[in-house]
Each structure stands twice: as structure tokens, then as C-alpha cells.
Design an enzyme around this catalytic site. Sequence first.
Site, PDB file in Angstrom:
ATOM      1  N   SER A 154      47.993  34.802  41.747  1.00  0.00           N
ATOM      2  CA  SER A 154      48.899  33.671  41.623  1.00  0.00           C
ATOM      3  C   SER A 154      48.905  33.332  40.282  1.00  0.00           C
ATOM      4  CB  SER A 154      48.340  32.952  42.570  1.00  0.00           C
ATOM      5  OG  SER A 154      49.428  31.237  42.272  1.00  0.00           O
ATOM      6  N   TYR A 167      42.648  26.796  46.050  1.00  0.00           N
ATOM      7  CA  TYR A 167      43.424  28.039  45.842  1.00  0.00           C
ATOM      8  C   TYR A 167      43.569  28.484  44.495  1.00  0.00           C
ATOM      9  CZ  TYR A 167      47.644  30.619  46.269  1.00  0.00           C
ATOM     10  OH  TYR A 167      48.497  31.675  46.295  1.00  0.00           O
ATOM     11  N   LYS A 171      42.119  32.191  43.386  1.00  0.00           N
ATOM     12  CA  LYS A 171      42.949  33.257  42.566  1.00  0.00           C
ATOM     13  C   LYS A 171      42.632  33.593  41.135  1.00  0.00           C
ATOM     14  CE  LYS A 171      46.056  33.989  45.897  1.00  0.00           C
ATOM     15  NZ  LYS A 171      46.159  35.350  46.487  1.00  0.00           N
TER      16      LYS A 171
END
Length: 291
Positions: A154, A167, A171
Amino acid sequence: MPSPSSLPPAFSRGHVAVVTGAASGIGLAACRRFAGFGMNVVLADLEGPALERAAVEVAALAVGSQSTFALPTDVRRAADLVRLREATFERFGSTSVLMNNAGVGNNPGLPWENGASWKALFDVNLWGVVHGIEAFVPSMLGAGKPAAIINTGSKQGITSPPGNAAYNMSKAALRNYTESLSYALRAASQSRVTAHLLVPGFTYTGMTGAEEKPPAAWSPEQVVDFMLQSLNRGDFYILCPDNAVDRVTDELRMQWSIDDIIKNRPALSRWHPDFEAAFEAYMASGKQCPR
């Protein structure tokens, strides 16, 4: 979209692709493309109707009635990935393409909150990929054939925008892990087995939380087609644009982020009020420069 003949040998007709997170979104779009190439496709995702529907859909695109199958898989459990590898080998032989795509986007909160929820997110976004690599890579190396590994990352793992620190962190760790994986595979296989980091832009998937595709978002199919074009060039970093953000904008944002370290600015200065005007001027100037 590149033709199968222009892609690396791992994507040849009759070869085997294993995709996690295959029941929807980018994973399902990839399975469709791989089936269309005449590959044998293994769909892995959590057990349920979504995986069952995806299996039927991909089978309808496959060359033969026995060239696809789905196996319920929880990537948080290393044993599930071992079982997936063994079932794939028994059915089709060695794996040529491994796409570690399963991921979750839930937001556990601030860095000092909900440690168990942070760990649960990491168990999928990072350790789910590690489990896939541990299960499949030794046999991919031992097969002596060209192979490709694609890990779905990401942009948030590169620029770390405020809003979902867990998150972003998962990533970012995955990016670092995939870079190290690529380096190690070069030596272990003389570049016969390659690793690649897919970095989607804004993509309309189940994680988007919208009933209809937002105008700014790409479809999963667009992401997969861009991925295949990038693989055709041999790219490691598969940095996807979308309908709102082009490559130049991504590059400028990423350069600003790394310059926080080089220029000793505050962390995440892009969102710091003291640097708001400087960032806007930097972006405007960068877009005017020929590239």
C-alpha cells in the site's frame, strides 16, 4: 493488457497461480486474468459464500473444467498455508505464481490503544504473507523453474498518512520484508524466482466501504492490468496511479516523506501546520518541472 506470450515465463499457459484474498477485489480480478491465460488457478480465502461464488466465476473463464479449485484458508495460521501448498502440488504440481494478496484494513486506533487489535491486523497483513512465503518458496526454489511472487502492499506503507497507524505500519513492514525477499531470491535462484511489491492506488474493493465505485478509484481489473504491464517490464515496485493521483504526484509525496529524515523535519511534516505552505509550494513547483 499484455498478452500471455509477452509476460515472464511464470505466467505461461498450464502453469500454476495461487492467490490469497481471492474471493473479491484485486485477488479475484487477478484470478480471472490468470484463468484467461490458461493457467491453473488456486483461490484461497476465508471459508464462505464469497469464496464459493468466486470459484464458480473463475472456473467459467478457465480453459478446462479441472484447472481451478478453491481452498478455504486463514492466512493467520501457518498450517493453513502448508495445507494450501500441499493441495496445490497434489492437484497441479509446483507453483509458478504466488500472489500474497489477503489483507484487512480495520482501524484499531491510536498507537497506545488496543494492542490486541493491532496484533490481529498484523497477523493478516504481515504474518499472512510471511506464512505464504515460508510455505511456498522452498518448493518454488526446488522446482528449478521460473516463478514470481507478488505481495500486495500500500502507498500508506510508504507515506504513512494519519488516520490508521496500524495499517500503515503493517504495510511498511511488508514493503521492507518484500525488498529483503527480492534481494535474497536473486542470490538463491540467480533471479529465476522473483519478488514484486504491488502498490495499488485508490481502488474500489470491499475495503472502500462504498456501494458504488467512487470516480477517483480504479477498478480491481485496472490494477491487475497495470500490474501485468509492470511485470512485463520486470518492475519490482508496481506503483499504481488511480483516477485522482498520477505518478508524478505519488513521486513528489514520497520524496517529501523521505526528505523528512534527510532535512530533519518533524515526523509526517506533510501534515504539520508549520510546513503546510512549504509542502503546497513544493508540490506546485515539482509538477511544473519537466520529468
